[in-house]
Each structure stands twice: as structure tokens, then as C-alpha cells.
Design a protein around this motif. Structure first.
Motif, PDB file in Angstrom:
ATOM      1  N   ARG A  20       0.806  -1.215   0.000  1.00  0.00           N
ATOM      2  CA  ARG A  20       0.000   0.000   0.000  1.00  0.00           C
ATOM      3  C   ARG A  20       0.839   1.264   0.000  1.00  0.00           C
ATOM      4  N   PHE A  21       2.038   1.191   0.562  1.00  0.00           N
ATOM      5  CA  PHE A  21       2.950   2.328   0.614  1.00  0.00           C
ATOM      6  C   PHE A  21       4.364   1.811   0.376  1.00  0.00           C
ATOM      7  N   PRO A  22       5.228   2.598  -0.278  1.00  0.00           N
ATOM      8  CA  PRO A  22       6.617   2.161  -0.466  1.00  0.00           C
ATOM      9  C   PRO A  22       7.276   1.852   0.878  1.00  0.00           C
ATOM     10  N   PRO A  48      12.993   0.550   7.838  1.00  0.00           N
ATOM     11  CA  PRO A  48      13.637   1.766   8.354  1.00  0.00           C
ATOM     12  C   PRO A  48      13.536   2.889   7.321  1.00  0.00           C
ATOM     13  N   GLY A  49      13.159   4.068   7.777  1.00  0.00           N
ATOM     14  CA  GLY A  49      13.010   5.219   6.898  1.00  0.00           C
ATOM     15  C   GLY A  49      11.684   5.281   6.156  1.00  0.00           C
ATOM     16  N   ALA A  50      10.835   4.254   6.288  1.00  0.00           N
ATOM     17  CA  ALA A  50       9.554   4.238   5.571  1.00  0.00           C
ATOM     18  C   ALA A  50       8.560   5.175   6.233  1.00  0.00           C
ATOM     19  N   ARG A  51       7.658   5.683   5.408  1.00  0.00           N
ATOM     20  CA  ARG A  51       6.604   6.576   5.895  1.00  0.00           C
ATOM     21  C   ARG A  51       5.362   6.318   5.053  1.00  0.00           C
ATOM     22  N   THR A  52       4.239   6.115   5.720  1.00  0.00           N
ATOM     23  CA  THR A  52       2.990   5.958   4.975  1.00  0.00           C
ATOM     24  C   THR A  52       2.471   7.351   4.616  1.00  0.00           C
ATOM     25  N   LYS A  53       1.464   7.402   3.779  1.00  0.00           N
ATOM     26  CA  LYS A  53       0.793   8.664   3.471  1.00  0.00           C
ATOM     27  C   LYS A  53      -0.351   8.852   4.455  1.00  0.00           C
ATOM     28  N   MET A  54      -0.775  10.086   4.618  1.00  0.00           N
ATOM     29  CA  MET A  54      -1.934  10.367   5.469  1.00  0.00           C
ATOM     30  C   MET A  54      -3.128   9.617   4.902  1.00  0.00           C
ATOM     31  N   HIS A  55      -3.819   8.872   5.770  1.00  0.00           N
ATOM     32  CA  HIS A  55      -4.950   8.062   5.328  1.00  0.00           C
ATOM     33  C   HIS A  55      -5.882   7.774   6.499  1.00  0.00           C
ATOM     34  N   TYR A  56      -7.044   7.243   6.157  1.00  0.00           N
ATOM     35  CA  TYR A  56      -7.961   6.744   7.183  1.00  0.00           C
ATOM     36  C   TYR A  56      -8.573   5.453   6.661  1.00  0.00           C
ATOM     37  N   HIS A  57      -9.290   4.755   7.533  1.00  0.00           N
ATOM     38  CA  HIS A  57      -9.941   3.504   7.177  1.00  0.00           C
ATOM     39  C   HIS A  57     -11.447   3.680   7.316  1.00  0.00           C
ATOM     40  N   HIS A  98      -4.390   9.441   9.765  1.00  0.00           N
ATOM     41  CA  HIS A  98      -3.080   9.317  10.410  1.00  0.00           C
ATOM     42  C   HIS A  98      -2.030   8.853   9.402  1.00  0.00           C
ATOM     43  N   TYR A  99      -0.771   8.956   9.801  1.00  0.00           N
ATOM     44  CA  TYR A  99       0.294   8.301   9.058  1.00  0.00           C
ATOM     45  C   TYR A  99       1.388   7.890  10.026  1.00  0.00           C
ATOM     46  N   TRP A 100       2.202   6.939   9.570  1.00  0.00           N
ATOM     47  CA  TRP A 100       3.291   6.376  10.369  1.00  0.00           C
ATOM     48  C   TRP A 100       4.619   6.707   9.719  1.00  0.00           C
ATOM     49  N   GLU A 101       5.663   6.887  10.542  1.00  0.00           N
ATOM     50  CA  GLU A 101       7.025   6.938  10.029  1.00  0.00           C
ATOM     51  C   GLU A 101       7.919   6.153  10.983  1.00  0.00           C
ATOM     52  N   THR A 102       8.776   5.320  10.393  1.00  0.00           N
ATOM     53  CA  THR A 102       9.680   4.489  11.180  1.00  0.00           C
ATOM     54  C   THR A 102      10.815   5.341  11.723  1.00  0.00           C
ATOM     55  N   LEU A 103      11.149   5.125  12.981  1.00  0.00           N
ATOM     56  CA  LEU A 103      12.310   5.768  13.601  1.00  0.00           C
ATOM     57  C   LEU A 103      13.337   4.678  13.895  1.00  0.00           C
ATOM     58  N   GLY A 104      14.593   4.968  13.718  1.00  0.00           N
ATOM     59  CA  GLY A 104      15.617   3.978  14.033  1.00  0.00           C
ATOM     60  C   GLY A 104      15.979   3.111  12.844  1.00  0.00           C
ATOM     61  N   SER A 105      16.767   2.081  13.118  1.00  0.00           N
ATOM     62  CA  SER A 105      17.352   1.266  12.047  1.00  0.00           C
ATOM     63  C   SER A 105      16.743  -0.125  11.924  1.00  0.00           C
ATOM     64  N   VAL A 106      15.638  -0.371  12.597  1.00  0.00           N
ATOM     65  CA  VAL A 106      14.968  -1.673  12.470  1.00  0.00           C
ATOM     66  C   VAL A 106      13.528  -1.455  12.002  1.00  0.00           C
ATOM     67  N   PRO A 107      12.968  -2.425  11.296  1.00  0.00           N
ATOM     68  CA  PRO A 107      11.573  -2.285  10.858  1.00  0.00           C
ATOM     69  C   PRO A 107      10.618  -2.200  12.050  1.00  0.00           C
ATOM     70  N   VAL A 108       9.502  -1.559  11.827  1.00  0.00           N
ATOM     71  CA  VAL A 108       8.403  -1.556  12.789  1.00  0.00           C
ATOM     72  C   VAL A 108       7.430  -2.621  12.314  1.00  0.00           C
ATOM     73  N   THR A 109       7.027  -3.512  13.203  1.00  0.00           N
ATOM     74  CA  THR A 109       6.029  -4.508  12.854  1.00  0.00           C
ATOM     75  C   THR A 109       4.837  -4.359  13.786  1.00  0.00           C
ATOM     76  N   PHE A 110       3.658  -4.560  13.230  1.00  0.00           N
ATOM     77  CA  PHE A 110       2.452  -4.486  14.054  1.00  0.00           C
ATOM     78  C   PHE A 110       1.366  -5.369  13.483  1.00  0.00           C
ATOM     79  N   LEU A 111       0.445  -5.759  14.348  1.00  0.00           N
ATOM     80  CA  LEU A 111      -0.756  -6.469  13.933  1.00  0.00           C
ATOM     81  C   LEU A 111      -1.812  -5.443  13.569  1.00  0.00           C
ATOM     82  N   PHE A 112      -2.498  -5.668  12.477  1.00  0.00           N
ATOM     83  CA  PHE A 112      -3.552  -4.796  11.981  1.00  0.00           C
ATOM     84  C   PHE A 112      -4.835  -5.613  12.011  1.00  0.00           C
ATOM     85  N   VAL A 113      -5.835  -5.171  12.784  1.00  0.00           N
ATOM     86  CA  VAL A 113      -7.027  -5.961  13.041  1.00  0.00           C
ATOM     87  C   VAL A 113      -8.275  -5.122  12.743  1.00  0.00           C
TER      88      VAL A 113
END
Length: 128
Positions: A20-22, A48-57, A98-113
Motif C-alpha cells: 500500500r505504501f513504499p 527503516p526510513g519508511a513513511r505511509t501517506k496520510m490516510h484513514y480507514h 493518520h500516518y506512520w514513520e519508522t524511527l531507528g534502524s529496524v523495521p516496525v512490525t504491528f498487527l492490523f485488526v
């Protein structure tokens, strides 16, 4: 002997979901095909360094951070840093954009429900 009344989906049975986002990837763990009727769970990763676009569900969603560090922004420019073991709830609609941006040098992982009828998705809607 198989468990009765339970569905177990091993990691090898996860289904990749569209990008959905690069810099992001996702795998569906449960949906109406696994079967769970109207309950959908995916694991999402932001590089790392990824950022989603502003969006809603267009359905209520819940996200639970498993690992990594990110900053989550709302449509008003407010932000908060989230880390593992943090839960986020978004009511359906543009008020929870909202949008997300990763901080740091490791991927952010999350459950989406979320809950949706079979064949319906979360209705991700980008804001321009």
C-alpha cells in the motif's frame, strides 16, 4: 490429533497482501477464507526510513505494535512515538486520519485488526 473448533494458521500459510505504501509489506494471517467470518488480522512491517501517506480507514481498526519504534501523526500535526506493546485504535472515518514513520534502524512490525464482511476490506482512503 487436530484441535476441534479451532483454526490454526502457521506462518507458512500467511498470504502476502498488496503493497500500500513504499517500504511496507503485509501478510494476511486471518480473514473470511481462513475462516473467521468477518474478522481480519494482518502483520504489517515498515522498513527503516519508511513513511505511509496520510490516510484513514472506513472501518474501525486496531493496531498492536510488536517491535520497532515509530512516530504516528494525526491530521492536525500532532504526533506520538509508539514502541512494542503499544495498541492504537482508530474509529472509522476521516476524523482518525493518520500516518506512520519508522524511527531507528529496524523495521516496525504491528498487527492490523478489523472486522468486515467477507470480501470487504478496511477501506484505506488516502488524503490528498
Amino acid at each position: 490429533m487436530p484441535l476441534k473448533g479451532l483454526t490454526i494458521v502457521p506462518p507458512t500459510a500467511r498470504v502476502p497482501r498488496e503493497v500500500r505504501f513504499p517500504g511496507t509489506r503485509a501478510e494476511t494471517i486471518f480473514n473470511h477464507l481462513t475462516p473467521t467470518n468477518s474478522f481480519v488480522v494482518a502483520q504489517v512491517a515498515l522498513d527503516p526510513g519508511a513513511r505511509t501517506k496520510m490516510h484513514y480507514h472506513q472501518v474501525d481498526t486496531f493496531e498492536y505494535v510488536l517491535s520497532g519504534v515509530a512516530r504516528v501523526w494525526d491530521q492536525h500535526g500532532n504526533s506520538q512515538i509508539v514502541t512494542g506493546d503499544t495498541g492504537l485504535y482508530y474509529p472509522a472515518g476521516p476524523d482518525s486520519a493518520h500516518y506512520w514513520e519508522t524511527l531507528g534502524s529496524v523495521p516496525v512490525t504491528f498487527l492490523f485488526v478489523y472486522s468486515a464482511s467477507p470480501g470487504q476490506n478496511d477501506g484505506l482512503t488516502p488524503l490528498v
